[in-house]
Scaffold this motif. Structure first.
Motif, mmCIF file in Angstrom:
data_model
loop_
_atom_site.group_PDB
_atom_site.id
_atom_site.type_symbol
_atom_site.label_atom_id
_atom_site.label_comp_id
_atom_site.label_asym_id
_atom_site.label_seq_id
_atom_site.Cartn_x
_atom_site.Cartn_y
_atom_site.Cartn_z
ATOM 1 N N ALA A 159 0.833 -1.209 0.000
ATOM 2 C CA ALA A 159 0.000 0.000 0.000
ATOM 3 C C ALA A 159 0.865 1.255 0.000
ATOM 4 O O ALA A 159 0.581 2.224 -0.728
ATOM 5 N N ASN A 160 1.941 1.242 0.781
ATOM 6 C CA ASN A 160 2.827 2.410 0.819
ATOM 7 C C ASN A 160 3.553 2.612 -0.504
ATOM 8 O O ASN A 160 3.760 3.746 -0.956
ATOM 9 N N ARG A 161 3.933 1.505 -1.140
ATOM 10 C CA ARG A 161 4.613 1.635 -2.435
ATOM 11 C C ARG A 161 3.654 2.150 -3.511
ATOM 12 O O ARG A 161 4.057 2.884 -4.424
ATOM 13 N N ILE A 162 2.385 1.789 -3.415
ATOM 14 C CA ILE A 162 1.391 2.314 -4.360
ATOM 15 C C ILE A 162 1.241 3.816 -4.156
ATOM 16 O O ILE A 162 1.205 4.595 -5.129
ATOM 17 N N LEU A 163 1.160 4.253 -2.910
ATOM 18 C CA LEU A 163 1.056 5.693 -2.631
ATOM 19 C C LEU A 163 2.279 6.441 -3.161
ATOM 20 O O LEU A 163 2.147 7.528 -3.745
ATOM 21 N N ASP A 164 3.458 5.860 -2.989
ATOM 22 C CA ASP A 164 4.669 6.496 -3.525
ATOM 23 C C ASP A 164 4.610 6.564 -5.046
ATOM 24 O O ASP A 164 5.032 7.559 -5.651
ATOM 25 N N ASN A 182 -3.526 10.449 -14.864
ATOM 26 C CA ASN A 182 -3.337 11.856 -15.252
ATOM 27 C C ASN A 182 -4.637 12.639 -15.145
ATOM 28 O O ASN A 182 -4.652 13.800 -14.726
ATOM 29 N N LEU A 183 -5.738 11.981 -15.523
ATOM 30 C CA LEU A 183 -7.037 12.650 -15.439
ATOM 31 C C LEU A 183 -7.402 12.935 -13.973
ATOM 32 O O LEU A 183 -7.945 14.005 -13.658
ATOM 33 N N GLN A 184 -7.078 12.016 -13.066
ATOM 34 C CA GLN A 184 -7.323 12.244 -11.641
ATOM 35 C C GLN A 184 -6.539 13.461 -11.157
ATOM 36 O O GLN A 184 -7.068 14.301 -10.420
ATOM 37 N N ARG A 185 -5.318 13.551 -11.579
ATOM 38 C CA ARG A 185 -4.467 14.672 -11.159
ATOM 39 C C ARG A 185 -5.043 15.999 -11.659
ATOM 40 O O ARG A 185 -4.981 17.019 -10.956
ATOM 41 N N GLN A 186 -5.625 15.992 -12.856
ATOM 42 C CA GLN A 186 -6.200 17.220 -13.414
ATOM 43 C C GLN A 186 -7.513 17.614 -12.715
ATOM 44 O O GLN A 186 -7.751 18.784 -12.424
ATOM 45 N N LEU A 198 2.022 6.843 -6.900
ATOM 46 C CA LEU A 198 1.064 7.852 -7.351
ATOM 47 C C LEU A 198 1.648 9.256 -7.340
ATOM 48 O O LEU A 198 1.097 10.170 -7.969
ATOM 49 N N GLN A 199 2.785 9.459 -6.644
ATOM 50 C CA GLN A 199 3.381 10.792 -6.570
ATOM 51 C C GLN A 199 4.274 11.097 -7.777
ATOM 52 O O GLN A 199 4.751 12.223 -7.922
ATOM 53 N N ARG A 200 4.540 10.110 -8.621
ATOM 54 C CA ARG A 200 5.467 10.330 -9.733
ATOM 55 C C ARG A 200 4.870 11.304 -10.756
ATOM 56 O O ARG A 200 3.648 11.339 -10.964
ATOM 57 N N PRO A 201 5.732 12.072 -11.429
ATOM 58 C CA PRO A 201 5.215 13.036 -12.415
ATOM 59 C C PRO A 201 4.577 12.353 -13.620
ATOM 60 O O PRO A 201 3.701 12.917 -14.265
#
Length: 797
Positions: free
Chosen positions: A549-554, A573-577, A556-559
């Motif tokens: 779970a922690n690795r998934i969260l990490d 990308n759509l979620q981020r927008q 998700l932070q990638r550009p």
């Protein structure tokens, strides 16, 4: 250093084999009190564990038991027996090897007690049974070594706690006993060495090459929700065609059955494919195992029943269908392919839906980084200790001081207080304050300072009920016919209760027709068809580990996400927008309207059990705040709540003290506690699952446990079994610890994002099954509104 006997050295030389360095190291460490060997799958670690025993028995052959080998699986013990017999027989070593499991006949079991073999291969349950006999001191007096195979698997369950108590007993019977632990997947070697006990030293073998592991590229994208991986069947079949033998792992037995059924329908080339899982009959499993060993199967759909170190044949590919949930389990499964030293294992991951694409990528990276997960285990459970005390009494009288001193030498019970031990002893003796008036729970008495069974005849029933595996509420399934019919396996009693004559369901990969229930057996006939019901098998349902779970969260932070499929990267990308990404040190909450209801999505990433508990507790707080929740649904990553009022402030929903108070109130009346109580009461010996050889039905056990639970809550709320139940529920079905850890991690950094529509990450939750309704003000308001509309339509408004 112990040296190999010449006959065995010559046998190795004749085949051009040489000992691996870790095998030589085990010979050098033969005299050490305890050794933990960590070696890769295919590295000959099991043989390494046996080499000192083969050498010692050959050098000084004498009657009696020298070495105990204990494995988590009956099939693994049988497989080791076959593999050991070859060098022993071909080298002419004077060694007798036998196995003793639940499948061993009564005549052979009786003979083994009278005349034990040099090497006995068994399971934790069979060892506990042997130790409960009066002649245990004679049987085990000369035992020199105990080998615990796949010790990591044992350490993760109550079977391991039971085993460690058994080893403490063995050490008392044979003070010179040496311990050996064998494992391929260990996230914390020092912790596992402490579990093994005896001041174990750790030996690391050369880990060998990294596995060749990737995500399977499929023609069709995975669905937005659901599981099973049916969309990938054409691509998986192509992989089966390209390889000699492919193991296709699933996380649950029901998913394996569904997948196998559709795989077989798509198998136009008639490739020989089998299915293997723990709910199938022993005959069905052995048939598949024999075919695998003979190289007669191209593919096997399986579950955890093939996780561990059985070398069935020339497996050259492993496919994991569905997110692995646990990196250590994935590594274990990968190791089934190319079961040879210094040959890379090949594996493919098949995510069942879009969320699982991200988890699979996180698992791939964790394997490449050599990061294994493992939740820290608490102290040894007291229900297992109660069972051990009763089993010890079956073997003969004992002094409480001596038994306590012995018990705390077992790794899981090293910190056990004398007060807790005495509580367990009192419970075993009288049943506790509220039950001491009933003869059936007056089981122990003191005579000359020693504790012993009040009625020696009780030993037979206590032995029938030994074990920590709770496999209740299942019924055998047999083909209807003479002599009881052919056994196919078992299904859950609750599922059987829904069947009426003519209904069809899947078992063993074939469709069968329900005919009738004959005592505790479901009688069926073969009924080919394409749309069966599916048995609700009682296989384990895993939650995503904290590490994953922690690795998934990490992740998700990638550009950007060049390693993910284009469809998944576009979704992220759509979620981020549109909104935000969940972050490791913050808790993201999204609020939005949809189809006339207000929705709140909580991205906790705490695993399914914890996310479900979070849904229960947050909706309870929402009800108190007049926010009118109507229901929720959860996954391993998020909880989606819907109701009548918008949530504009979330801090008040996550006050840890209030959540804990709400949990206590909810647990007091909830069925979770009764189910947990039942399991612990069976293990502790309060409730019998078998009596005089007859196994109780799940309904009988439930009826007994419910009455006991309600009685104890009313008259003895501090009873030992209620304390055990609460501890088990908190770390099991409820998993509240992960909620506490997550809220502590975010430290009040809770973000509420209010939007005007469903967000990309929340959308798949609308497609999830298993919606849980909330009964409260929201439902009442809906009913009142519906009544008003009805009266208005009738002209009565």
């Amino acid at each position: 250093m112990t040296h190999l006997p010449p006959a065995l050295s010559d046998w190795f030389a004749a085949r051009g084999w040489q000992l691996h360095p870790h095998q030589r190291a085990m010979l050098e460490a033969a005299a050490d009190p305890a050794t933990l060997l960590i070696a890769p799958t295919g590295g000959g670690k099991t043989l390494a564990g046996f080499l000192p025993s083969l050498a010692e028995i050959t050098a000084a052959p004498k009657a009696g038991l020298h070495t105990l080998y204990i494995s988590p699986l009956k099939a693994l013990a049988a497989d080791i027996r076959r593999n050991l017999r070859r060098p022993i027989e071909e080298a002419g070593l004077p060694i007798r090897v036998e196995d003793r499991t639940g499948d061993t006949g009564a005549t052979q079991r009786k003979r083994q007690r009278a005349d034990p073999p040099h090497i006995l291969l068994t399971t934790p349950e069979s060892l506990a049974l042997l130790l409960s006999y009066e002649d245990a001191p004679r049987i085990f007096a000369g035992v020199q070594r105990v080998i615990l195979d796949e010790i990591h698997a044992l350490a993760e369950s109550k079977r391991g706690d039971q085993l460690m108590l058994g080893l403490a007993r063995l050490q008392s019977l044979s003070p010179g006993l040496r311990r050996v632990g064998l494992s391929a997947t260990v996230e914390d070697p020092p912790a596992l060495a402490r579990f093994l006990g005896g001041g174990a030293q750790i030996l690391h073998a050369d880990p060998g090459p990294d596995p060749d592991i990737a995500m399977l590229e499929t023609e069709a994208p995975p669905p937005w929700a659901g599981g099973g991986g049916r969309y990938a069947i054409p691509d998986i079949l192509e992989q089966v065609r390209r390889h000699r033998t492919t193991l296709i792992f699933h996380n649950t037995r029901a998913q394996a059955e569904i997948f196998f059924h559709h795989l077989w329908l798509a198998n136009e080339d008639a490739l020989p494919i089998g299915i293997h899982h723990g709910s199938l009959s022993r005959e069905a499993r052995e048939k598949v195992e024999a075919a695998m060993a003979a190289g007669a199967l191209r593919g096997v759909v399986c579950t955890g029943s093939l996780d561990l170190g059985i070398d069935w044949g020339d497996v050259d590919l492993v496919i994991q269908v569905g997110a692995p949930r646990n990196v250590k389990r994935l590594v274990q499964r990968i190791g089934r392919a190319n079961h040879r030293y210094n040959a890379p294992s090949r594996a493919l991951l098949v995510p069942a839906n879009r969320w699982e694409v991200i988890e699979c990528q996180a698992a791939l990276e964790a394997v490449r980084d050599h990061r294994l997960d493992g939740e820290p285990r608490g102290p040894g459970p007291l229900d297992v200790l109660c069972q051990h005390i009763l089993a010890t009494a079956c073997a003969g009288p004992f002094l409480a001081d001596d038994l306590y001193t012995e018990v705390i030498t077992a790794g899981p019970y090293a910190t056990l207080s004398r007060a807790d031990f005495d509580d367990c002893l009192n419970f075993c003796a009288t049943g506790g304050y509220a039950l001491r008036a009933y003869d059936r729970w007056q089981r122990l008495m003191q005579r000359d300072g020693k504790w012993q069974l009040r009625d020696p005849r009780a030993a037979a029933v206590l032995r029938q009920n030994l074990g920590t595996i709770i496999d209740i509420e299942t019924l055998k399934v047999r083909l209807k016919g003479r002599m009881g019919g052919i056994p196919l396996g078992e299904i859950e009693e609750s599922f059987a209760a829904t069947l009426t004559p003519g209904d069809t369901f899947l078992i063993g990969g074939e469709v069968v027709r329900y005919e009738n229930l004959n005592e505790l057996t479901v009688e069926v006939s073969r009924q080919p068809g394409r749309d069966p019901k599916v048995a609700v098998f009682n296989g384990t349902k895993f939650a995503t580990s904290t590490l994953l779970a922690n690795r998934i969260l990490d992740q998700l932070q990638r550009p950007s996400w060049p390693d993910l499929p284009a469809h998944t990267a576009k979704w992220l990308n759509l979620q981020r927008q549109v909104s935000r990404m969940p972050e490791p040190d913050r808790l993201l909450c999204e609020s939005f309207p949809h189809e006339g209801r207000e929705h709140l999505c909580l991205y906790g990433f705490a695993g399914r059990n914890a996310q479900q508990t979070l849904g229960i507790l947050v909706t309870k707080r929402m009800e108190e705040l007049r926010l009118a929740p109507l229901g929720f649904v959860c996954t391993d990553y998020a909880t989606l709540i819907w109701g009548l009022e918008p949530v504009t402030e979330v801090g008040m929903l996550f006050d840890l003290a209030q959540l804990r108070e709400g949990l206590e109130t909810w647990l007091a009346e909830n069925a979770v506690m009764k189910r947990t109580f039942r399991a612990s009461a069976i293990i502790a010996g309060l409730i019998e699952r078998s009596h005089q050889g007859r196994r109780k039905t799940g309904r009988q056990a439930t009826f007994s446990s419910d009455i006991l639970y309600d009685t104890l809550r009313r008259f003895d709320p501090d009873h030992l079994m209620l304390r055990i139940t609460r501890q088990e529920a908190m770390r099991g079905m409820v998993d509240f610890g992960r909620i506490e850890d997550r809220l502590t991690q975010v430290a009040g950094r809770i973000d509420l994002v209010r939007l005007d529509r469903v967000t990309p990450l929340a959308a798949p939750l609308f497609l999830e099954p298993g919606r849980i309704p909330v009964q409260g003000e929201g439902r009442e308001r809906l009913a009142e509104a519906a009544a008003a509309r009805l009266m208005a339509a009738a002209g009565l408004a």
